[in-house]
Design an enzyme around this catalytic site. Structure first.
Site, PDB file in Angstrom:
ATOM      1  N   ARG A  50      52.655  45.690  37.624  1.00  0.00           N
ATOM      2  CA  ARG A  50      52.156  44.953  38.783  1.00  0.00           C
ATOM      3  C   ARG A  50      53.232  44.600  39.791  1.00  0.00           C
ATOM      4  O   ARG A  50      53.059  44.782  40.991  1.00  0.00           O
ATOM      5  CB  ARG A  50      51.508  43.625  38.335  1.00  0.00           C
ATOM      6  N   HIS A  61      60.900  33.945  38.101  1.00  0.00           N
ATOM      7  CA  HIS A  61      60.111  35.050  38.666  1.00  0.00           C
ATOM      8  C   HIS A  61      59.356  34.488  39.873  1.00  0.00           C
ATOM      9  O   HIS A  61      58.140  34.335  39.860  1.00  0.00           O
ATOM     10  CB  HIS A  61      59.142  35.558  37.593  1.00  0.00           C
TER      11      HIS A  61
HETATM   12  C1  NCD Z   1      55.268  38.812  33.728  1.00  0.00           C
HETATM   13  C2  NCD Z   1      56.774  39.038  33.633  1.00  0.00           C
HETATM   14  O1  NCD Z   1      57.248  40.190  33.758  1.00  0.00           O
HETATM   15  O2  NCD Z   1      57.450  38.049  33.468  1.00  0.00           O
HETATM   16  N1  NCD Z   1      54.589  39.922  34.237  1.00  0.00           N
HETATM   17  C3  NCD Z   1      54.423  40.042  35.589  1.00  0.00           C
HETATM   18  O3  NCD Z   1      55.365  40.125  36.340  1.00  0.00           O
HETATM   19  N2  NCD Z   1      53.155  39.998  36.060  1.00  0.00           N
HETATM   20  C4  NCD Z   1      54.663  38.259  32.497  1.00  0.00           C
HETATM   21  C5  NCD Z   1      54.829  38.999  31.198  1.00  0.00           C
HETATM   22  O4  NCD Z   1      55.478  40.042  31.129  1.00  0.00           O
HETATM   23  O5  NCD Z   1      54.281  38.511  30.217  1.00  0.00           O
END
Ligand code: NCD
Length: 307
Positions: free
Chosen positions: A57, A135
Site C-alpha cells: 500500500r 510512519h
Molecule cells: C504497516 C507498516 O508497514 O507499518 N503497513 C502499512 O504501511 N500500511 C502496518 C503493518 O505492516 O502491520
C-alpha cells in the site's frame, strides 16, 4: 506546512494536519470527478522510492499519488536487486538517489534511518516506516479516515494489538495528542507501548489508559484501530507464538460495540479481523487504504512546492 521532510508525527501540529487533510479532501473530490487538472500540479517532477522492507500500500499509493499529480517515479526495487546487496551504505544510496529525483520516500528496517537520510540530502524525505519507529504518512491517512467517519473532535479511540513494535501506532498516538483524543491501548502485557512512547505521550498531556482486555472499554469507543502483530520484529519466534491470535475482532465483538463503531486497520491483516467483519458497515480499512492516494497527493504537493 513549512517542513522540508516528514520524519515523525511529532513534527505535525494540529494546523499542519488540517492543512494536509483539507488539501487531501480537494484531491479526493478531483479524483472522483476525474479532474484533468490534477496532472498539472507536478508535471515532469520525479519521486524516488527506496523501500528496504516489503510494502504494498505505502509504496503503490505514493507511486499512484505522484503520477496523479503529473509526476513520475523511479523505484530502487527490492533490496536483493539493488547495490545494497553489494554492501552500499544507506548514506551513499540516498545521496545518489537525490541526484535522480525531487523527493525521496524511504522505508527501512532500522529505527532512525529516515532521520539519518534527511541529514545527507536536500530534497524532501518522507519516512515511510523506520523499523518500529514512526510512519507519519500512514498517520495522515488514518487521521483523514477518522475525520471522515467519526470526526476528530471529542474522539475516543481504542488501539489494539502490537503496540510495542507497531510504528503506525506510535505515529498515530503522537498525532492524536494534538486533538485531545481519549486513547485506550489494548495489548498483551509483553506488547505494551514502549516506555519512550508512553513518556512522550504523557509529556504531550495525552489522555491515555492501558488495558490487557478490550471488553471493558469497547462500548465507549468511536474508533477501534486494529494492528497486526509485527512478527518480523520479534527476536524470538516462540515469543511471537505466545501472543499471536490473542486478539481477534469478529462479528461477536461488534455486538458489544456502538452501532457506528469505525473499525480501522493499516493493513496487511493476518487474522486480527475476521473476514465476516468486511461485510459490516463498521469495516473501514479498505476505504482507509484507498485514502492513501489523495492524502499522499496532498503531502507530496505540500513538500514539493517551494513557497
Ligand atoms: C504497516 C507498516 O508497514 O507499518 N503497513 C502499512 O504501511 N500500511 C502496518 C503493518 O505492516 O502491520
Amino acid at each position: 506546512m513549512r517542513q522540508d521532510h516528514l520524519i515523525s508525527a511529532r513534527q505535525l501540529s494540529r494546523a499542519d494536519v488540517e492543512t494536509v487533510l483539507d488539501r487531501a479532501a480537494e484531491f479526493d473530490a478531483g479524483l472522483d470527478s476525474g479532474d484533468p487538472t490534477l496532472r498539472e500540479h507536478h508535471p515532469g517532477e520525479v519521486l524516488a522510492l527506496a523501500f528496504f522492507e516489503p510494502s504494498t500500500r505505502t509504496k503503490m499509493s505514493f507511486d499512484a499519488a505522484m503520477k496523479r499529480l503529473g509526476g513520475r517515479v523511479v523505484d530502487m526495487g527490492g533490496v536483493d536487486s539493488s547495490s545494497v546487496k553489494k554492501g552500499e551504505s544507506l548514506a551513499d544510496t540516498v545521496r545518489v538517489l537525490e541526484g535522480y529525483a525531487d523527493g525521496l520516500v524511504l522505508r527501512h528496517p532500522r529505527e532512525g534511518a529516515a532521520t539519518m537520510a534527511a541529514e545527507f540530502v536536500d530534497v524532501p524525505v518522507v519516512n515511510a516506516g523506520d523499523g518500529a519507529g514512526q510512519h507519519p504518512s500512514q498517520t495522515l491517512l488514518d487521521l483523514y479516515t477518522i475525520r471522515e467517519n467519526a470526526g476528530l473532535d471529542d474522539l475516543t479511540i481504542g488501539i489494539i494489538g502490537d503496540l510495542k513494535y507497531g510504528r503506525t501506532v506510535h505515529s498515530l498516538a503522537t498525532a492524536l495528542t494534538e486533538f485531545d483524543a481519549r486513547m485506550h491501548f489494548v495489548s498483551p502485557e509483553s506488547l505494551r507501548l514502549p516506555r519512550s512512547v508512553r513518556f512522550d505521550l504523557h509529556e504531550a498531556g495525552a489522555q491515555l489508559r492501558e488495558h490487557t482486555d478490550l471488553d471493558p472499554v469497547l462500548s465507549g469507543l468511536d474508533v477501534l484501530y486494529v494492528t497486526r502483530i509485527q512478527r518480523e520484529r520479534f527476536p524470538d519466534e516462540d515469543e511471537y507464538r505466545k501472543v499471536a491470535g490473542q486478539f481477534r475482532v469478529d462479528v461477536d465483538t461488534l455486538d458489544a460495540a456502538a452501532d457506528d463503531l469505525t473499525v480501522m486497520h493499516p493493513l496487511p491483516r493476518v487474522d486480527e479481523i475476521a473476514p465476516e467483519v468486511d461485510e459490516t458497515e463498521n469495516a473501514t480499512y479498505f476505504e482507509q487504504a484507498q485514502n492513501g492516494v489523495p492524502v499522499r497527493m496532498a503531502l507530496l504537493d505540500l513538500l514539493l512546492t517551494d513557497e
